[in-house]
Design an enzyme around this catalytic site. Structure first.
Site, PDB file in Angstrom:
ATOM      1  N   GLU A   1      24.014 -79.232 -17.372  1.00 32.44           N
ATOM      2  CA  GLU A   1      22.810 -78.910 -16.830  1.00 32.44           C
ATOM      3  C   GLU A   1      22.636 -80.050 -15.684  1.00 32.44           C
ATOM      4  OE1 GLU A   1      20.487 -76.890 -20.696  1.00 32.44           O
ATOM      5  OE2 GLU A   1      19.414 -78.593 -19.522  1.00 32.44           O
TER       6      GLU A   1
ATOM      7  N   HIS B   1      22.546 -82.327 -20.286  1.00 31.01           N
ATOM      8  CA  HIS B   1      21.574 -82.502 -19.162  1.00 31.01           C
ATOM      9  C   HIS B   1      21.611 -83.836 -18.617  1.00 31.01           C
ATOM     10  CE1 HIS B   1      17.498 -81.536 -16.953  1.00 31.01           C
ATOM     11  NE2 HIS B   1      18.512 -82.075 -16.101  1.00 31.01           N
TER      12      HIS B   1
ATOM     13  N   HIS C   1      19.075 -84.800 -27.324  1.00 29.68           N
ATOM     14  CA  HIS C   1      18.164 -85.613 -28.019  1.00 29.68           C
ATOM     15  C   HIS C   1      18.776 -86.383 -28.989  1.00 29.68           C
ATOM     16  CE1 HIS C   1      15.008 -83.867 -25.864  1.00 29.68           C
ATOM     17  NE2 HIS C   1      15.056 -82.748 -26.387  1.00 29.68           N
TER      18      HIS C   1
ATOM     19  N   ARG D   1      20.381 -86.348 -16.430  1.00 30.37           N
ATOM     20  CA  ARG D   1      18.946 -86.262 -15.527  1.00 30.37           C
ATOM     21  C   ARG D   1      19.378 -87.521 -14.584  1.00 30.37           C
ATOM     22  NH1 ARG D   1      14.323 -83.240 -17.789  1.00 30.37           N
ATOM     23  NH2 ARG D   1      13.363 -84.491 -16.008  1.00 30.37           N
TER      24      ARG D   1
ATOM     25  N   HIS E   1      15.159 -72.792 -24.133  1.00 27.84           N
ATOM     26  CA  HIS E   1      14.161 -73.749 -23.978  1.00 27.84           C
ATOM     27  C   HIS E   1      12.981 -73.368 -24.824  1.00 27.84           C
ATOM     28  CE1 HIS E   1      11.468 -76.697 -22.545  1.00 27.84           C
ATOM     29  NE2 HIS E   1      12.516 -77.303 -21.642  1.00 27.84           N
TER      30      HIS E   1
ATOM     31  N   GLU F   1      20.011 -68.062 -16.736  1.00 24.59           N
ATOM     32  CA  GLU F   1      19.439 -68.493 -18.132  1.00 24.59           C
ATOM     33  C   GLU F   1      18.028 -68.379 -17.947  1.00 24.59           C
ATOM     34  OE1 GLU F   1      20.296 -72.237 -19.784  1.00 24.59           O
ATOM     35  OE2 GLU F   1      18.520 -72.403 -21.097  1.00 24.59           O
TER      36      GLU F   1
ATOM     37  N   ARG G   1      17.539 -90.646 -18.497  1.00 20.19           N
ATOM     38  CA  ARG G   1      16.642 -90.853 -19.752  1.00 20.19           C
ATOM     39  C   ARG G   1      17.228 -90.760 -21.166  1.00 20.19           C
ATOM     40  NH1 ARG G   1      12.012 -86.517 -19.634  1.00 20.19           N
ATOM     41  NH2 ARG G   1      11.693 -87.305 -17.304  1.00 20.19           N
TER      42      ARG G   1
ATOM     43  N   ASN H   1      22.727 -78.120 -27.207  1.00 19.21           N
ATOM     44  CA  ASN H   1      22.456 -79.108 -26.487  1.00 19.21           C
ATOM     45  C   ASN H   1      22.034 -80.463 -27.350  1.00 19.21           C
ATOM     46  OD1 ASN H   1      20.669 -81.012 -24.877  1.00 19.21           O
ATOM     47  ND2 ASN H   1      20.140 -79.460 -23.438  1.00 19.21           N
TER      48      ASN H   1
ATOM     49  N   THR I   1      12.432 -79.977 -18.912  1.00 22.11           N
ATOM     50  CA  THR I   1      12.334 -79.047 -17.945  1.00 22.11           C
ATOM     51  C   THR I   1      11.097 -78.054 -18.143  1.00 22.11           C
ATOM     52  OG1 THR I   1      14.809 -79.013 -18.145  1.00 22.11           O
ATOM     53  CG2 THR I   1      13.851 -77.505 -16.556  1.00 22.11           C
TER      54      THR I   1
HETATM   55  N1  PXP Z   1      18.035 -74.742 -21.218  1.00 23.45           N
HETATM   56  C1  PXP Z   1      17.847 -75.475 -20.504  1.00 23.45           C
HETATM   57  C2  PXP Z   1      18.114 -75.035 -18.905  1.00 23.45           C
HETATM   58  C3  PXP Z   1      17.117 -76.549 -20.524  1.00 23.45           C
HETATM   59  O1  PXP Z   1      16.691 -77.523 -19.644  1.00 23.45           O
HETATM   60  C4  PXP Z   1      16.650 -77.110 -22.083  1.00 23.45           C
HETATM   61  C5  PXP Z   1      16.373 -78.474 -22.390  1.00 23.45           C
HETATM   62  O2  PXP Z   1      16.836 -79.520 -21.822  1.00 23.45           O
HETATM   63  C6  PXP Z   1      17.280 -76.097 -22.959  1.00 23.45           C
HETATM   64  C7  PXP Z   1      17.996 -75.131 -22.842  1.00 23.45           C
HETATM   65  C8  PXP Z   1      16.807 -76.585 -24.478  1.00 23.45           C
HETATM   66  O3  PXP Z   1      15.733 -76.663 -24.788  1.00 23.45           O
HETATM   67  P1  PXP Z   1      15.309 -76.924 -26.105  1.00 23.45           P
HETATM   68  O4  PXP Z   1      15.725 -78.558 -26.412  1.00 23.45           O
HETATM   69  O5  PXP Z   1      13.970 -76.819 -26.153  1.00 23.45           O
HETATM   70  O6  PXP Z   1      15.998 -75.957 -27.286  1.00 23.45           O
END
Ligand code: PXP
Length: 239
Positions: free
Chosen positions: A70, A43, A10, A45, A191, A151, A49, A7, A101
């Site tokens: 996402e 993702h 960030h 949003r 997550h 997931e 953001r 992901n 999330t």
């Molecule tokens: N899976 C989902 C559905 C999420 O919403 C997120 C956070 O955006 C992640 C995985 C990844 O989480 P993390 O950034 O804590 O690894």
């Protein structure tokens, strides 16, 4: 063997902090693929953001493994998904004020609207995953809603303050994964996962793919994105 989807939200968070053009999430998507990831996750949003609409479209264009989108189950997001046609949509709950999330979807309360969103997305030829807590009712309801994939939210396990609570959280993940597999669904997990928590999954063949963002992008700040992804790929290959 389980896969790794990275992901890159960030990377966009860092860019948005200054409202400038860098760092470029599209470049990060290319680099994570080159480093051995099996997919790239973004993702979008409602409040935009971090990831922006142009990031989603450009990443969809450049990713050659698979792009996972996402999104909340809203009409706006369904229209975007229908246009870009990602390899997978993961439906997540979204609250404006949350840091990230914070929990899985509550399919007990939202069964009808989620089923409608799933069937609309599938009507556009898109595979759908539901992000749920490791709970047996939620797994059954995900199947009933027509999900191809779940997931499992690993946040409670990752954040557990004691070894005992971690073990309990992990058992719930295992049970949910086994139940989903028995129902014929694919199982992803994500997550809060990091370089310390992924090794817990050794000998757990039920997880098809890990979805990891924050820990990899954080490590990348110090050691570089290529090395951060390669180290996570190596941990997953060793499971
Ligand atoms: N899976 C989902 C559905 C999420 O919403 C997120 C956070 O955006 C992640 C995985 C990844 O989480 P993390 O950034 O804590 O690894």
């Amino acid at each position: 063997m389980a896969g790794l989807a990275v992901n890159v939200d960030h990377v966009a968070t860092l860019r948005q902090a200054r409202g400038v053009r860098y760092p470029e999430p599209v470049a990060a998507a290319v680099l994570v693929e080159l480093a051995g990831a099996d997919g790239v996750v973004v993702h979008l949003r409602e409040d935009r953001r971090h990831i922006q609409d142009r990031d989603v479209r450009m990443i969809r264009e450049v990713v050659s493994t698979k792009m996972i989108f996402e999104m909340a189950a809203t009409a706006e997001m369904i229209a975007i998904a229908a246009e870009i046609k990602p390899a997978l949509v993961t439906l997540v709950p979204e609250k404006r004020e949350e840091l990230t999330t914070e929990g899985g979807m509550d399919l007990t309360r939202h069964a009808d609207s989620v089923s409608e969103a799933v069937s609309e997305l599938k009507g556009h030829g898109i595979c759908v995953s539901l992000f749920i807590d490791p709970d047996s009712t939620q797994v059954d309801l995900a199947k009933q809603a027509g999900a191809d994939v779940i997931e499992i939210h690993t946040g409670a396990f990752c954040d557990a303050p004691t070894q005992k609570a971690k073990e309990a959280g992990f058992s719930q993940i295992l049970a949910a994964a086994r139940q989903a597999k028995a129902l014929g669904m694919e199982v992803n997990a994500g997550h809060g996962l990091c370089y310390q928590t992924v090794p817990w999954f050794k000998g757990v063949p039920e997880i098809d793919e890990f979805s990891i963002g924050h820990s990899i992008i954080s490590r990348a700040v110090l050691v570089g994105l290529e090395r951060a992804v390669q180290e996570m790929v190596a941990l997953i290959k060793a499971l």
